[in-house]
Structure formats: C-alpha cells, structure tokens
Enzyme design. Structure first.
Site, PDB file in Angstrom:
ATOM      1  N   VAL A   1       0.838  -1.198   0.000  1.00  0.00           N
ATOM      2  CA  VAL A   1       0.000   0.000   0.000  1.00  0.00           C
ATOM      3  C   VAL A   1       0.873   1.248   0.000  1.00  0.00           C
ATOM      4  O   VAL A   1       0.558   2.238  -0.663  1.00  0.00           O
ATOM      5  CB  VAL A   1      -0.965  -0.011   1.193  1.00  0.00           C
ATOM      6  CG1 VAL A   1      -1.762   1.290   1.270  1.00  0.00           C
ATOM      7  CG2 VAL A   1      -1.919  -1.198   1.101  1.00  0.00           C
TER       8      VAL A   1
ATOM      9  N   ALA B   1       3.009  -1.904   8.807  1.00  0.00           N
ATOM     10  CA  ALA B   1       2.359  -2.890   9.656  1.00  0.00           C
ATOM     11  C   ALA B   1       3.196  -4.157   9.724  1.00  0.00           C
ATOM     12  O   ALA B   1       3.970  -4.456   8.814  1.00  0.00           O
ATOM     13  CB  ALA B   1       0.964  -3.233   9.130  1.00  0.00           C
ATOM     14  N   TYR B   2       3.017  -4.880  10.814  1.00  0.00           N
ATOM     15  CA  TYR B   2       3.531  -6.243  10.924  1.00  0.00           C
ATOM     16  C   TYR B   2       2.428  -7.136  10.382  1.00  0.00           C
ATOM     17  O   TYR B   2       1.355  -7.245  10.975  1.00  0.00           O
ATOM     18  CB  TYR B   2       3.831  -6.576  12.387  1.00  0.00           C
ATOM     19  CG  TYR B   2       4.405  -7.957  12.608  1.00  0.00           C
ATOM     20  CD1 TYR B   2       5.746  -8.121  12.951  1.00  0.00           C
ATOM     21  CD2 TYR B   2       3.619  -9.102  12.496  1.00  0.00           C
ATOM     22  CE1 TYR B   2       6.282  -9.396  13.168  1.00  0.00           C
ATOM     23  CE2 TYR B   2       4.139 -10.365  12.692  1.00  0.00           C
ATOM     24  CZ  TYR B   2       5.473 -10.499  13.039  1.00  0.00           C
ATOM     25  OH  TYR B   2       5.996 -11.763  13.241  1.00  0.00           O
ATOM     26  N   THR B   3       2.666  -7.774   9.228  1.00  0.00           N
ATOM     27  CA  THR B   3       1.597  -8.512   8.549  1.00  0.00           C
ATOM     28  C   THR B   3       1.857 -10.009   8.444  1.00  0.00           C
ATOM     29  O   THR B   3       1.088 -10.713   7.777  1.00  0.00           O
ATOM     30  CB  THR B   3       1.386  -7.956   7.130  1.00  0.00           C
ATOM     31  OG1 THR B   3       2.616  -8.034   6.400  1.00  0.00           O
ATOM     32  CG2 THR B   3       0.922  -6.509   7.177  1.00  0.00           C
TER      33      THR B   3
ATOM     34  N   TYR C   1      -4.340   2.109   8.528  1.00  0.00           N
ATOM     35  CA  TYR C   1      -5.014   0.957   7.917  1.00  0.00           C
ATOM     36  C   TYR C   1      -5.109  -0.203   8.893  1.00  0.00           C
ATOM     37  O   TYR C   1      -4.148  -0.509   9.605  1.00  0.00           O
ATOM     38  CB  TYR C   1      -4.274   0.522   6.647  1.00  0.00           C
ATOM     39  CG  TYR C   1      -4.188   1.624   5.630  1.00  0.00           C
ATOM     40  CD1 TYR C   1      -5.273   1.935   4.818  1.00  0.00           C
ATOM     41  CD2 TYR C   1      -3.035   2.394   5.514  1.00  0.00           C
ATOM     42  CE1 TYR C   1      -5.212   2.980   3.906  1.00  0.00           C
ATOM     43  CE2 TYR C   1      -2.955   3.434   4.603  1.00  0.00           C
ATOM     44  CZ  TYR C   1      -4.048   3.729   3.805  1.00  0.00           C
ATOM     45  OH  TYR C   1      -3.986   4.765   2.915  1.00  0.00           O
TER      46      TYR C   1
ATOM     47  N   ASP D   1      -9.531  -6.995   8.261  1.00  0.00           N
ATOM     48  CA  ASP D   1     -10.681  -7.849   8.522  1.00  0.00           C
ATOM     49  C   ASP D   1     -10.415  -8.836   9.651  1.00  0.00           C
ATOM     50  O   ASP D   1     -11.344  -9.410  10.227  1.00  0.00           O
ATOM     51  CB  ASP D   1     -11.063  -8.620   7.253  1.00  0.00           C
ATOM     52  CG  ASP D   1      -9.907  -9.431   6.683  1.00  0.00           C
ATOM     53  OD1 ASP D   1      -8.787  -8.898   6.607  1.00  0.00           O
ATOM     54  OD2 ASP D   1     -10.113 -10.599   6.287  1.00  0.00           O
TER      55      ASP D   1
ATOM     56  N   TYR E   1      -2.092 -11.385  15.377  1.00  0.00           N
ATOM     57  CA  TYR E   1      -2.110 -10.336  14.359  1.00  0.00           C
ATOM     58  C   TYR E   1      -3.369  -9.480  14.480  1.00  0.00           C
ATOM     59  O   TYR E   1      -3.304  -8.246  14.557  1.00  0.00           O
ATOM     60  CB  TYR E   1      -2.024 -10.945  12.958  1.00  0.00           C
ATOM     61  CG  TYR E   1      -2.296  -9.961  11.847  1.00  0.00           C
ATOM     62  CD1 TYR E   1      -1.428  -8.900  11.602  1.00  0.00           C
ATOM     63  CD2 TYR E   1      -3.444 -10.076  11.049  1.00  0.00           C
ATOM     64  CE1 TYR E   1      -1.691  -7.978  10.590  1.00  0.00           C
ATOM     65  CE2 TYR E   1      -3.703  -9.167  10.034  1.00  0.00           C
ATOM     66  CZ  TYR E   1      -2.825  -8.128   9.808  1.00  0.00           C
ATOM     67  OH  TYR E   1      -3.084  -7.225   8.813  1.00  0.00           O
TER      68      TYR E   1
ATOM     69  N   LYS F   1      -3.696  -5.477  15.659  1.00  0.00           N
ATOM     70  CA  LYS F   1      -4.306  -4.464  14.813  1.00  0.00           C
ATOM     71  C   LYS F   1      -5.502  -3.809  15.505  1.00  0.00           C
ATOM     72  O   LYS F   1      -5.714  -2.597  15.378  1.00  0.00           O
ATOM     73  CB  LYS F   1      -4.738  -5.080  13.479  1.00  0.00           C
ATOM     74  CG  LYS F   1      -3.581  -5.526  12.596  1.00  0.00           C
ATOM     75  CD  LYS F   1      -2.670  -4.380  12.175  1.00  0.00           C
ATOM     76  CE  LYS F   1      -3.337  -3.461  11.173  1.00  0.00           C
ATOM     77  NZ  LYS F   1      -2.401  -2.371  10.729  1.00  0.00           N
TER      78      LYS F   1
ATOM     79  N   TRP G   1      -7.610  -8.871   2.352  1.00  0.00           N
ATOM     80  CA  TRP G   1      -7.118  -9.666   1.213  1.00  0.00           C
ATOM     81  C   TRP G   1      -6.349  -8.782   0.233  1.00  0.00           C
ATOM     82  O   TRP G   1      -6.609  -8.793  -0.969  1.00  0.00           O
ATOM     83  CB  TRP G   1      -8.284 -10.369   0.529  1.00  0.00           C
ATOM     84  CG  TRP G   1      -8.936 -11.440   1.343  1.00  0.00           C
ATOM     85  CD1 TRP G   1      -9.078 -11.482   2.704  1.00  0.00           C
ATOM     86  CD2 TRP G   1      -9.565 -12.637   0.853  1.00  0.00           C
ATOM     87  NE1 TRP G   1      -9.753 -12.618   3.082  1.00  0.00           N
ATOM     88  CE2 TRP G   1     -10.057 -13.345   1.970  1.00  0.00           C
ATOM     89  CE3 TRP G   1      -9.763 -13.161  -0.420  1.00  0.00           C
ATOM     90  CZ2 TRP G   1     -10.728 -14.556   1.860  1.00  0.00           C
ATOM     91  CZ3 TRP G   1     -10.439 -14.370  -0.535  1.00  0.00           C
ATOM     92  CH2 TRP G   1     -10.922 -15.066   0.596  1.00  0.00           C
TER      93      TRP G   1
END
Length: 294
Positions: free
Chosen positions: A12, A69-71, A108, A111, A134, A138, A159
C-alpha cells in the site's frame, strides 16, 4: 498538501507514493531510509518506537498516513511483542504527536479484527473478536487511535494484493507457471482488494478532507473464496498471455491446509458507510483484478 507516509516500501505504501503525488509533496519513511525503487527517504524503526514523534514534528506534514504494519500472520503467534510494537504502540505514538500538532492521521487495519463467524458483511458497528495475535495487535492499534484525541481515520481493508511485495496474486502467477495442479482453500470468503485501490481511495478522501474521525471499511465490492480468486487469476493470466496454460485447481478445506494462526472463515466488510460519506465508487473485485493485471 504535504503527506508523510510511513511504510512507504510496503504494498500500500508504494501505491500511496503515486496516488498522493497529485495532491502535493509526499515525504516517504521506511525502516532503513531507502526506497525499493531506489533513492533515499526518511528513516524510522517502528519496532523500537524512537523517532516517530520527532520525525512528525520535523516534517510538519498536513496529514500522516500510516501504511506500515507487521503482517506476518502466522509468525505473529511466535512474535507477539514485535507485532504489538509495530501494529499498536507505533500508531499510538503517531496519534499522540498528531493530536499535539493538530495533524490528521490515516491508518489501515484489517478484517482479522473479526472472528469470521458472521454470515453477512461486517459493519463498523459490529463487535470485534480477533482469532490471533495479528488481529489482536491491529485491533489494539485501532483502540489507541480512538483514545488518542487525534483527528483520525482507520480504514479496515482485506485480502490485499498488488504488483509489489509478497501476496496471493504474485504467488499464484509464480506457482501457476511452475506446477500442473494447485490446491486452494475454498471455505474462506472475503473481498480481494488491490493496493492501488486502497491508495486511490485514500487520495480521494484526503482531497476532500477528513469529514469525521472513526473506522470505515474499504475493500473492493463483492465476495469470493481463495479458490474463486485463484480461478479468476488463472483465467485472466492465460487470456492475457502471462501464463501459457492454466493449471488444474483443486478446492480444499481450511482443515487440509493447517496454519499456526486461525483465519476468519468469513470476512467480507460492508463499505456502504465510506462510499456514502466520500462519494466513492468501488469496483467489483474481479474488475479490480483485471485492472491490476492490465
């Protein structure tokens, strides 16, 4: 308008550098002070939290956009402290400084703040109940902004895929070229959303100015399973010549593909609030995928 973008090397983040440019100067910030495409930028390590406030104060942007972010969803189960530092404590530090300097903050979320047991698109008013570290981290970031007193907008998305970084689209294109058969989870449902759509929508929102503080949902329209997503990728990739032939796709259950972290089975987000507030038209996810591949 001057924008400060944290996480400028992410999916992003890279899209934001392009989408926000027509609005004015864009100041990029990454962990190592280097941009993926080459060149230097601001450096800040969100894992230790130092330098966040001083960077915002020095740059004095008109808006801060946090795309960092840590994704690593599964890895977060073994690294909860790191996930919370990046996903909760860092946004909290940004919000404190933004509140002090009266700078709006866009952040950001995901979901994964929901448990996935629903059967209709989740609204912003629905209760959150993350299934793993996670999602918990968030959600903690969301709460930090809510309690900060800053002017903020949390955009929950889902997604996410794109042309950069590691994501489902790029993985499918790679595996589709290497294998004759792929086994794809078919009982998780969501809305595949390209990074460029998130960035473009953010730019349109900022061009209008934040109309209220709170959480809004931002995804492509419609819904599908990972199997549906993979099928659409293969169909378009073959039609466009990106793949020479389509591999066989075999639908499987989540139980056949165990992972350390639990995923929400249903995580479609209701975007009506955002669309109405800012007059946004969001494409159906298959249309967005076709545009991405094009």
């Amino acid at each position: 308008m001057k924008s400060l973008v944290f996480g400028a090397n992410g999916q992003v983040g890279q899209a934001l550098l392009h989408s926000l440019a027509p609005l004015g100067a864009v100041v990029a910030a990454t962990r190592d002070g280097e941009l993926v495409g080459g060149g230097r930028c601001e450096s800040v390590d969100l894992a230790n939290g130092t330098g966040i406030g001083s960077l915002i104060e020095r740059v004095r942007p008109d808006v801060v956009v946090n795309a960092a972010a840590y994704t690593a969803v599964d890895k977060a189960e073994q690294e909860p402290d790191l996930a919370f530092r990046i996903n909760a404590e860092a946004p909290a530090a940004m919000a404190r400084e933004c509140q002090r300097l009266s700078i709006p903050l866009v952040h950001y979320s995901t979901d994964y703040v929901f448990d996935g047991r629903g059967h209709r698109p989740y609204t912003e008013a629905d209760d959150t109940d993350p299934l793993g570290v996670y999602g918990e981290s968030k959600r903690a970031g969301e709460v930090a902004l809510e309690e900060s007193g800053a002017r903020y907008l949390v955009l929950r998305t889902a997604w996410v895929y794109g042309l950069h970084g590691h994501n489902f689209l790029k993985t499918m294109l790679r595996l589709g070229a290497e294998r004759d058969e792929l086994r794809i989870v078919a009982d998780q449902v969501g809305s595949p959303t390209p990074a460029w759509l998130i960035a473009d929508a953010t730019a349109r929102i900022l061009d209008q100015g934040l109309k209220s503080s709170g959480v809004r949902h931002l995804t492509a329209q419609g819904q599908g399973s990972w199997f549906d997503f993979a099928s659409a990728i293969m169909e378009l990739a073959v039609a466009s010549g990106r793949l020479a032939r389509r591999p066989a796709l075999v639908p499987i259950a989540t139980s056949e593909y165990p992972t350390p972290a639990h995923r929400p089975a249903y995580s479609v987000l209701d975007t009506a609030g955002l669309r109405a507030e800012y007059g946004l038209e969001l494409p159906e996810w298959r249309q967005a995928l076709a545009a991405t591949l094009a």
